[in-house]
Design an enzyme around this catalytic site. Structure first.
Site, PDB file in Angstrom:
ATOM      1  N   ASP A   1      -8.234   3.809   1.223  1.00 48.55           N
ATOM      2  CA  ASP A   1      -7.401   4.303   2.221  1.00 48.55           C
ATOM      3  C   ASP A   1      -8.087   4.707   3.424  1.00 48.55           C
ATOM      4  O   ASP A   1      -8.723   5.851   3.333  1.00 48.55           O
ATOM      5  CB  ASP A   1      -6.432   5.614   1.862  1.00 48.55           C
ATOM      6  CG  ASP A   1      -5.546   5.963   2.720  1.00 48.55           C
ATOM      7  OD1 ASP A   1      -5.334   5.408   3.819  1.00 48.55           O
ATOM      8  OD2 ASP A   1      -4.528   6.318   1.983  1.00 48.55           O
TER       9      ASP A   1
ATOM     10  N   ARG B   1      -3.447  -0.859   5.528  1.00 51.57           N
ATOM     11  CA  ARG B   1      -4.069  -1.668   4.460  1.00 51.57           C
ATOM     12  C   ARG B   1      -3.194  -2.952   4.473  1.00 51.57           C
ATOM     13  O   ARG B   1      -3.544  -3.973   4.753  1.00 51.57           O
ATOM     14  CB  ARG B   1      -4.550  -1.087   3.301  1.00 51.57           C
ATOM     15  CG  ARG B   1      -5.508   0.061   3.061  1.00 51.57           C
ATOM     16  CD  ARG B   1      -5.605   0.687   2.009  1.00 51.57           C
ATOM     17  NE  ARG B   1      -4.566   1.454   1.878  1.00 51.57           N
ATOM     18  CZ  ARG B   1      -4.311   2.288   0.736  1.00 51.57           C
ATOM     19  NH1 ARG B   1      -5.255   2.357  -0.412  1.00 51.57           N
ATOM     20  NH2 ARG B   1      -3.269   3.169   0.622  1.00 51.57           N
TER      21      ARG B   1
ATOM     22  N   CYS C   1       1.079  -1.268  -0.146  1.00 49.71           N
ATOM     23  CA  CYS C   1      -0.042  -0.121   0.046  1.00 49.71           C
ATOM     24  C   CYS C   1       1.208   1.168  -0.207  1.00 49.71           C
ATOM     25  O   CYS C   1       1.987   1.198  -0.403  1.00 49.71           O
ATOM     26  CB  CYS C   1      -1.083   0.042   1.103  1.00 49.71           C
ATOM     27  SG  CYS C   1      -0.527   0.082   2.809  1.00 49.71           S
TER      28      CYS C   1
HETATM   29  P1  4NP Z   1      -1.727   2.584   4.003  1.00 47.65           P
HETATM   30  O1  4NP Z   1      -2.371   4.197   4.662  1.00 47.65           O
HETATM   31  O2  4NP Z   1      -1.197   3.088   2.577  1.00 47.65           O
HETATM   32  O3  4NP Z   1      -3.150   1.818   3.976  1.00 47.65           O
HETATM   33  O4  4NP Z   1      -0.835   2.356   5.156  1.00 47.65           O
HETATM   34  C1  4NP Z   1      -1.734   5.227   4.867  1.00 47.65           C
HETATM   35  C2  4NP Z   1      -0.985   5.589   5.818  1.00 47.65           C
HETATM   36  C3  4NP Z   1      -0.314   6.617   6.083  1.00 47.65           C
HETATM   37  C4  4NP Z   1      -0.356   7.633   5.093  1.00 47.65           C
HETATM   38  C5  4NP Z   1      -1.187   7.658   4.038  1.00 47.65           C
HETATM   39  C6  4NP Z   1      -2.028   6.358   3.790  1.00 47.65           C
HETATM   40  N1  4NP Z   1       0.159   9.097   5.250  1.00 47.65           N
HETATM   41  O5  4NP Z   1      -0.082   9.820   4.175  1.00 47.65           O
HETATM   42  O6  4NP Z   1       1.106   9.192   6.181  1.00 47.65           O
END
Ligand code: 4NP
Length: 154
Positions: free
Chosen positions: A122, A14, A8
């Site tokens: 997300d 995720r 991800c």
């Molecule tokens: P992930 O979610 O891609 O599912 O781990 C996110 C975690 C952090 C961020 C964006 C999406 N961020 O912008 O810090």
């Protein structure tokens, strides 16, 4: 050993869930599952507490995972690379060195014919209900994927 990587953006919401859930459905003797993020913002961090909590609720422990960034050599290490959304997919593909590399990458939800939107949303900026929804999408899809992987590789 068949190696599967879940990817991800941050590797804290995720893909740690996808990593923990798929791993729980496959024999460790034959399958290695890992996860990574296309961005390095959270490298070294534990999964988001909301992902840890929703996984816990269903009996899956992911607190021991630590985030890392996806690197080009992951194309050599892994047999299957699953992107949580199309932006992750494009970021992964941008690091591919060959058509063989590109051929290893799929959108994770393509494994589930019952789901029309192929992006795992997300949940980072939302509430706990978003994590519950993500858990359900990933769990039902991992069930189908695990059956397919066992049929093919065991
Ligand atoms: P992930 O979610 O891609 O599912 O781990 C996110 C975690 C952090 C961020 C964006 C999406 N961020 O912008 O810090």
């Amino acid at each position: 050993m068949t190696r599967i990587l879940m990817v991800c953006l941050g590797n804290i919401c995720r893909s740690p869930l996808a990593h923990g859930i798929l791993e729980s459905k496959l024999p460790k003797s034959s399958f290695f599952v890992d996860s990574a993020g296309t961005a390095a913002y959270h490298a070294g961090n534990k999964p988001d507490h909301r992902s840890i909590n929703v996984a816990n609720k269903y009996g899956i422990a992911i607190h021991q995972q630590r985030a890392r960034q996806f690197i080009a050599s992951d194309f050599d290490t892994f047999d299957y690379i699953f992107a949580m959304d199309s932006s992750n997919y494009n970021n992964i593909i941008s690091l591919a060195k060959s058509n063989a590399d590109i051929g290893k990458v799929k959108l994770f939800l393509e494994e589930n014919p019952n789901i029309t939107d192929k992006n795992v949303p997300d949940p980072y900026y939302g509430g706990a209900d978003g994590f519950e929804h993500v858990y359900e999408l990933i769990s039902s899809t991992s069930e189908l994927l695990a059956e397919r992987l066992k049929h093919k590789h065991l």
